[in-house]
Scaffold this motif. Sequence first.
Motif, PDB file in Angstrom:
ATOM      1  N   ILE A 188       0.877  -1.181   0.000  1.00  0.00           N
ATOM      2  CA  ILE A 188       0.000   0.000   0.000  1.00  0.00           C
ATOM      3  C   ILE A 188       0.911   1.227   0.000  1.00  0.00           C
ATOM      4  N   ALA A 189       0.676   2.136  -0.956  1.00  0.00           N
ATOM      5  CA  ALA A 189       1.442   3.385  -0.979  1.00  0.00           C
ATOM      6  C   ALA A 189       0.484   4.563  -0.937  1.00  0.00           C
ATOM      7  N   LEU A 190       0.740   5.500  -0.035  1.00  0.00           N
ATOM      8  CA  LEU A 190       0.002   6.761  -0.032  1.00  0.00           C
ATOM      9  C   LEU A 190       0.957   7.854  -0.504  1.00  0.00           C
ATOM     10  N   ILE A 191       0.491   8.698  -1.432  1.00  0.00           N
ATOM     11  CA  ILE A 191       1.285   9.864  -1.856  1.00  0.00           C
ATOM     12  C   ILE A 191       0.459  11.109  -1.541  1.00  0.00           C
ATOM     13  N   SER A 192       1.016  11.969  -0.696  1.00  0.00           N
ATOM     14  CA  SER A 192       0.239  13.081  -0.127  1.00  0.00           C
ATOM     15  C   SER A 192       0.219  14.331  -0.996  1.00  0.00           C
ATOM     16  N   GLY A 193       1.149  14.437  -1.912  1.00  0.00           N
ATOM     17  CA  GLY A 193       1.203  15.648  -2.734  1.00  0.00           C
ATOM     18  C   GLY A 193       2.593  15.787  -3.309  1.00  0.00           C
ATOM     19  N   ILE A 194       2.691  16.519  -4.428  1.00  0.00           N
ATOM     20  CA  ILE A 194       4.001  16.700  -5.061  1.00  0.00           C
ATOM     21  C   ILE A 194       4.280  18.189  -5.205  1.00  0.00           C
ATOM     22  N   SER A 224      -2.288  -1.216  -3.561  1.00  0.00           N
ATOM     23  CA  SER A 224      -3.230  -0.111  -3.428  1.00  0.00           C
ATOM     24  C   SER A 224      -2.492   1.214  -3.417  1.00  0.00           C
ATOM     25  N   ILE A 225      -2.950   2.187  -4.236  1.00  0.00           N
ATOM     26  CA  ILE A 225      -2.388   3.539  -4.193  1.00  0.00           C
ATOM     27  C   ILE A 225      -3.453   4.504  -3.699  1.00  0.00           C
ATOM     28  N   ILE A 226      -3.084   5.263  -2.674  1.00  0.00           N
ATOM     29  CA  ILE A 226      -3.977   6.235  -2.038  1.00  0.00           C
ATOM     30  C   ILE A 226      -3.342   7.604  -2.273  1.00  0.00           C
ATOM     31  N   THR A 243      -2.976  -2.521 -13.778  1.00  0.00           N
ATOM     32  CA  THR A 243      -3.664  -3.800 -13.641  1.00  0.00           C
ATOM     33  C   THR A 243      -3.687  -4.268 -12.188  1.00  0.00           C
ATOM     34  N   ASP A 244      -4.890  -4.576 -11.699  1.00  0.00           N
ATOM     35  CA  ASP A 244      -5.059  -5.149 -10.348  1.00  0.00           C
ATOM     36  C   ASP A 244      -4.526  -4.284  -9.209  1.00  0.00           C
ATOM     37  N   VAL A 245      -4.426  -2.969  -9.452  1.00  0.00           N
ATOM     38  CA  VAL A 245      -4.039  -2.063  -8.361  1.00  0.00           C
ATOM     39  C   VAL A 245      -5.231  -1.145  -8.077  1.00  0.00           C
ATOM     40  N   VAL A 246      -5.605  -1.060  -6.802  1.00  0.00           N
ATOM     41  CA  VAL A 246      -6.765  -0.254  -6.408  1.00  0.00           C
ATOM     42  C   VAL A 246      -6.356   1.210  -6.239  1.00  0.00           C
ATOM     43  N   ASN A 247      -7.106   2.120  -6.884  1.00  0.00           N
ATOM     44  CA  ASN A 247      -6.879   3.568  -6.728  1.00  0.00           C
ATOM     45  C   ASN A 247      -7.835   4.129  -5.682  1.00  0.00           C
ATOM     46  N   THR A 248      -7.320   4.829  -4.689  1.00  0.00           N
ATOM     47  CA  THR A 248      -8.196   5.472  -3.706  1.00  0.00           C
ATOM     48  C   THR A 248      -7.843   6.949  -3.600  1.00  0.00           C
ATOM     49  N   PRO A 249      -8.607   7.827  -4.276  1.00  0.00           N
ATOM     50  CA  PRO A 249      -8.346   9.260  -4.149  1.00  0.00           C
ATOM     51  C   PRO A 249      -8.950   9.813  -2.851  1.00  0.00           C
ATOM     52  N   TYR A 250      -8.360  10.868  -2.309  1.00  0.00           N
ATOM     53  CA  TYR A 250      -8.955  11.523  -1.140  1.00  0.00           C
ATOM     54  C   TYR A 250      -8.800  13.038  -1.260  1.00  0.00           C
ATOM     55  N   SER A 251      -9.587  13.777  -0.477  1.00  0.00           N
ATOM     56  CA  SER A 251      -9.463  15.235  -0.416  1.00  0.00           C
ATOM     57  C   SER A 251      -9.643  15.654   1.044  1.00  0.00           C
ATOM     58  N   ALA A 252      -9.692  16.948   1.303  1.00  0.00           N
ATOM     59  CA  ALA A 252      -9.777  17.434   2.692  1.00  0.00           C
ATOM     60  C   ALA A 252     -11.049  16.931   3.381  1.00  0.00           C
ATOM     61  N   HIS A 253     -10.905  16.480   4.613  1.00  0.00           N
ATOM     62  CA  HIS A 253     -12.054  15.997   5.382  1.00  0.00           C
ATOM     63  C   HIS A 253     -12.989  17.175   5.685  1.00  0.00           C
ATOM     64  N   PRO A 254     -14.308  17.009   5.505  1.00  0.00           N
ATOM     65  CA  PRO A 254     -15.233  18.089   5.855  1.00  0.00           C
ATOM     66  C   PRO A 254     -15.063  18.489   7.329  1.00  0.00           C
ATOM     67  N   SER A 255     -15.031  19.799   7.587  1.00  0.00           N
ATOM     68  CA  SER A 255     -14.818  20.255   8.962  1.00  0.00           C
ATOM     69  C   SER A 255     -15.332  21.675   9.110  1.00  0.00           C
ATOM     70  N   GLU A 256     -15.429  22.125  10.352  1.00  0.00           N
ATOM     71  CA  GLU A 256     -15.756  23.528  10.605  1.00  0.00           C
ATOM     72  C   GLU A 256     -14.937  24.013  11.788  1.00  0.00           C
ATOM     73  N   CYS A 292      -5.953   3.406   7.082  1.00  0.00           N
ATOM     74  CA  CYS A 292      -6.467   2.611   8.216  1.00  0.00           C
ATOM     75  C   CYS A 292      -7.616   1.706   7.777  1.00  0.00           C
ATOM     76  N   GLU A 293      -8.442   2.206   6.870  1.00  0.00           N
ATOM     77  CA  GLU A 293      -9.552   1.392   6.355  1.00  0.00           C
ATOM     78  C   GLU A 293      -9.014   0.142   5.638  1.00  0.00           C
ATOM     79  N   ARG A 294      -7.935   0.322   4.856  1.00  0.00           N
ATOM     80  CA  ARG A 294      -7.306  -0.822   4.172  1.00  0.00           C
ATOM     81  C   ARG A 294      -6.734  -1.810   5.188  1.00  0.00           C
ATOM     82  N   LEU A 295      -6.402  -1.310   6.380  1.00  0.00           N
ATOM     83  CA  LEU A 295      -5.802  -2.168   7.408  1.00  0.00           C
ATOM     84  C   LEU A 295      -6.850  -2.735   8.366  1.00  0.00           C
TER      85      LEU A 295
END
Length: 460
Positions: A188-194, A224-226, A243-256, A292-295
């Motif tokens: 599992i690799a997460l890339i936070s930004g470039i 899996s790439i997040i 092939t056979d790699v799951v893509n999981t995009p994310y953005s800022a969590h809703p908050s106030e 964490c969800e993947r884990l």
Amino acid sequence: MSQISSLHKIHFISIGGSVMHNLAIELHLKGFVITGSDDEIYEPSSSRLAKYELLPAISGWFPEKITADLDAVILGMHARQDNPELAKARELGIKVYSYPEYIFEQSQNKQRVVIAGSHGKTTITSMILHVLKYNNRIFNYLVGAQIEGFDNMVKLSENAPLIIIEGDEYFTSPIDPTPKFMHYQPHIALISGIAWDHFNVFPTWESYVKQFELLADSLPKAGSIIFDETDDMLDVIGQKERTDVVNTPYSAHPSEIVDGKTILITAEQGEIPVLVFGNHNMKNISGARAVCERLGITDEEFYQAIQSFKGASKRLELLGSNDSVNIYRDFAHAPSKVEATTAALKEQFPNRTLVACAELHTFSSLNKAFLKQYRRKLKAADIAVVYYNPLTIEHKRLEPITAEDIREAFKRDDLKIFTDSDELATFLKSFEWTDSNLLLMSSGTFGGLDLKGLAETVLS
């Protein structure tokens, strides 16, 4: 069982590095016989090594420390290619590892999670470790900062089924220009930004981006790439068909933000108060949650744990506060980090005057050609200050830069620029501190400024 778990005698060349000294301590605690050398060791490495009697008695390189009975040598980034101890190890045919290669050797039979990206990776890694620990999971790790509740920054045990690794894109060692994160072979690799950094190593934006593409392309089947989908370059890399790699995009969590406190807004769990703030940290929370969800961590478990996460050391760390003033320090040194941290603090406390001080300290930030990357990065600050030490520029053998070069690069006419830390301290102490916040951003020390003492003066 890893093939080198029976190793018992290891020498560290450049033992003082932030990960190197933590790895040395961890192996010492596992019962290995550890020796090491370095030509300069700073705090906190020196005190921590001394505590375990691992601090070299004399600084320098000593080929006689490299003996035929060593099982391995671990080579740090700070050593040079012509290091005499390295030459001796090669002459004797002793196995030489970089620390990423060694970490991989020790975790071949574990699920490997690597957190990468130009910014946020220490915080995201720390969030994941905090959540796993809170939920009593057994895991190994390697992280780049001290975290509350963890004694050491490296943990290697036989019984952990998984390892969480903060992986950077920088060279592996003086004899290996591969990015460190490529050695870990993550599932599992997460890339936070470039955001372009390490100008001395990756002279072009394209060469820098390429490293992250290599990481994404290296994922195995069922990997899996997040990734942060709000990062345009990263979105292209993340959405690429693999092939056979799951893509999981994310953005800022809703908050106030309510009365200077950040609240996460969730569908199932209701409103969740958290101790960290800023848009960049809302992204970090989303990334950590996806991992964490993947884990196998449920949302309920995640949100329960994240409420008590205080942040990694030196990441928007509160140095002190009173009723109308907060003082923060942050490791921010790259342009994207300076911008995100400054904006976060202004957004959290919109009615307070924000005094933001950035130290130009790294090779990139003091490079005349790179300086323009700081264009308008301090725009969220009411009073913007830059400190740099001309001696550091000389030491790094860079072309001299003037205050005018810096003002032009930041595109801010009212920028206050200091080259003397005493003058900077005098300026900050003389400021009228009410309904104001002070932000100190650097990977250095502002020329040895006593930050704790400064904070006490400002608050009194």
